[in-house]
Design a protein around this motif. Structure first.
Motif, short mmCIF file in Angstrom:
data_model
loop_
_atom_site.label_atom_id
_atom_site.label_comp_id
_atom_site.label_asym_id
_atom_site.label_seq_id
_atom_site.Cartn_x
_atom_site.Cartn_y
_atom_site.Cartn_z
N PRO A 1 -11.92 30.82 -31.20
CA PRO A 1 -11.42 32.13 -31.64
C PRO A 1 -11.44 32.22 -33.16
O PRO A 1 -11.27 31.22 -33.86
CB PRO A 1 -9.98 32.15 -31.11
N PRO A 2 -11.67 33.43 -33.65
CA PRO A 2 -11.68 33.59 -35.12
C PRO A 2 -10.30 33.29 -35.69
O PRO A 2 -9.29 33.46 -35.01
CB PRO A 2 -12.06 35.06 -35.31
N PRO A 3 -10.25 32.82 -36.89
CA PRO A 3 -8.93 32.55 -37.50
C PRO A 3 -8.13 33.84 -37.58
O PRO A 3 -8.67 34.92 -37.73
CB PRO A 3 -9.29 32.03 -38.90
N PRO A 4 -6.79 33.73 -37.42
CA PRO A 4 -5.96 34.93 -37.44
C PRO A 4 -6.06 35.66 -38.78
O PRO A 4 -6.13 35.04 -39.83
CB PRO A 4 -4.53 34.39 -37.22
N ASP A 5 -6.06 36.99 -38.69
CA ASP A 5 -6.12 37.82 -39.89
C ASP A 5 -4.70 37.96 -40.46
O ASP A 5 -3.82 38.50 -39.81
CB ASP A 5 -6.67 39.20 -39.51
#
Length: 415
Positions: free
Chosen positions: A78-82
């Protein structure tokens, strides 16, 4: 004879398959390029060749090749949290909790104001029951004020604030809060609360045409209105009220400089609790006069009361304590932030006078989703100045909806 060979991957090889190597004799170590696999040793040698595929002959094999082993598809991490999205979600959650809290306080105020209305309406016909109701309500307020360090004051936006009986409730809430600030214990706070709640019972004896007439009154009308303190004491005596409660009812219009009524007493002759109720009663009358057009904002009311020509009327220690516990920008005040946005003060905690809770005008956000912030949790936001409703653009005034009549109630929990 037709060619029946097929291609398989090295992973499908097994003992019993007849394979044909598409290699020259020097490129492998087997005796022949076509042969039937007879043991695991040959399997290892075949796989060690590094071929992507091999031919096998089904007709000359003892068994079919192994089934193709499908490798599970690896999911991309998963993409790193914004950080901005995380902050937005946290604010949404905080806003939801705050809105729920404000709704609970508003509901509690509505219930309390209805109880005040009921007891006022039954004072003549059921006096003993009315006094019991008053005592029960005051007990609850005192328990709230004294039982929690985190008690906070809120301005109320519900329609119940339009009820005429709200003045008594406002004065009671503010008096008990001020009494706590001055160190009164539970018993003294109860007496103070009873006196504040019943301070205007004598107005039941004053004709409505005088009570509801905006100033200026004629001299006889003013004299009759001022008699409500005497009428109230007489009624209180019939109700067998405590002497200290009677004193508040009789003295809540007495000023420390001797300019009050009914007896023009000076500070040393006025009861301490009477001096407290005098301050909260005067403040609420400035914010909620008969003629809404003359109403002051809470910030303006405090400033006027502390001006030299007026502050001599009030107990100096109690007035300073009142300003401390109401805050520099009391609930109900309109303010402008340092970033020039307009806001309405919804609530404040007495120990954090510069960090109230605000509802902020933002034309990009629908009114029903208006941003509510607690300045304690927003170190980058600050109040620059207090403003009047008339100074706001019409769209900001409609959005924030500052009420003509202010009402106050307490939240027993700070957060």
């Amino acid at each position: 004879m037709p060619d029946t060979t097929q291609y398989i991957s090295p992973d499908q090889l097994c003992v019993g398959l007849y394979v044909q190597l598409d290699l020259s004799w020097w490129e492998h170590s087997f005796a022949f390029s076509s042969f039937k696999i007879k043991d695991d040793s040959q399997l290892k040698q075949l796989r060690a060749l590094g071929l992507k595929r091999l031919r096998y002959d089904p007709a000359r094999s003892d068994c079919p090749p192994l089934a193709i082993q499908t490798k599970p598809v690896e999911q991309a991490p998963p993409p790193p949290p914004d950080p901005q999205e995380q902050a937005r979600q946290a604010r949404v959650k905080q806003l939801s909790v705050l809105r729920k809290r404000l709704s609970e306080v508003d509901r509690a105020f509505t219930q309390a104001s209805q109880r005040v209305k009921t007891l006022n309406q039954s004072l003549r016909n059921q006096p003993e029951d009315s006094v019991k109701q008053a005592g029960a309500l005051v007990n609850e307020l005192v328990a709230t004020m004294l039982g929690e360090d985190g008690v906070a004051l809120h301005s109320i936006t519900g329609k119940a604030a339009e009820d005429a009986y709200v003045h008594s409730l406002n004065v009671t809430v503010l008096s008990v809060m001020l009494g706590r600030q001055l160190g009164l214990d539970g018993e003294a706070s109860h007496v103070l609360g009873m006196g504040a709640l019943l301070h205007d019972i004598g107005k039941l004896e004053v004709p409505s045409k005088v009570l509801l007439k905006p100033p200026p009154l004629t001299r006889p009308e003013q004299q009759l209105l001022e008699m409500h303190t005497v009428f109230g004491r007489r009624m209180g005596e019939k109700l067998m009220l405590d002497d200290d409660v009677l004193r508040i009812i009789h003295e809540h219009h007495e000023y420390c400089d001797g300019s009050g009524y009914p007896r023009q007493l000076h500070e040393s002759s006025i009861g301490r609790m009477s001096r407290i109720v005098c301050i909260t009663n005067y403040f609420d009358n400035l914010c909620n006069p008969l003629d809404p057009r003359t109403a002051l904002s809470p910030h303006e009311a405090l400033a006027r009361m502390f001006a030299p020509q007026l502050r001599i009327r009030f107990d100096e220690v109690a007035l300073k304590a009142f300003i401390r516990c109401m805050g520099v920008y009391p609930p109900g005040s309109l303010v402008q932030l340092a970033d020039e946005r307009y806001a309405l003060v919804l609530g404040m905690h007495p120990t954090l006078p510069m960090k109230p809770t605000l509802i902020i005008y933002d034309p990009q956000i629908p009114k029903e989703e208006a941003l509510i912030v607690n300045l304690e949790a927003e170190p980058t936001l600050a109040i620059a100045a207090s403003v009047r409703a008339s100074q706001l653009p019409p769209e900001a005034r409609e959005y924030l909806n500052p009420r003509q009549q202010l009402s106050y109630y307490v939240d027993p929990r700070r957060r």
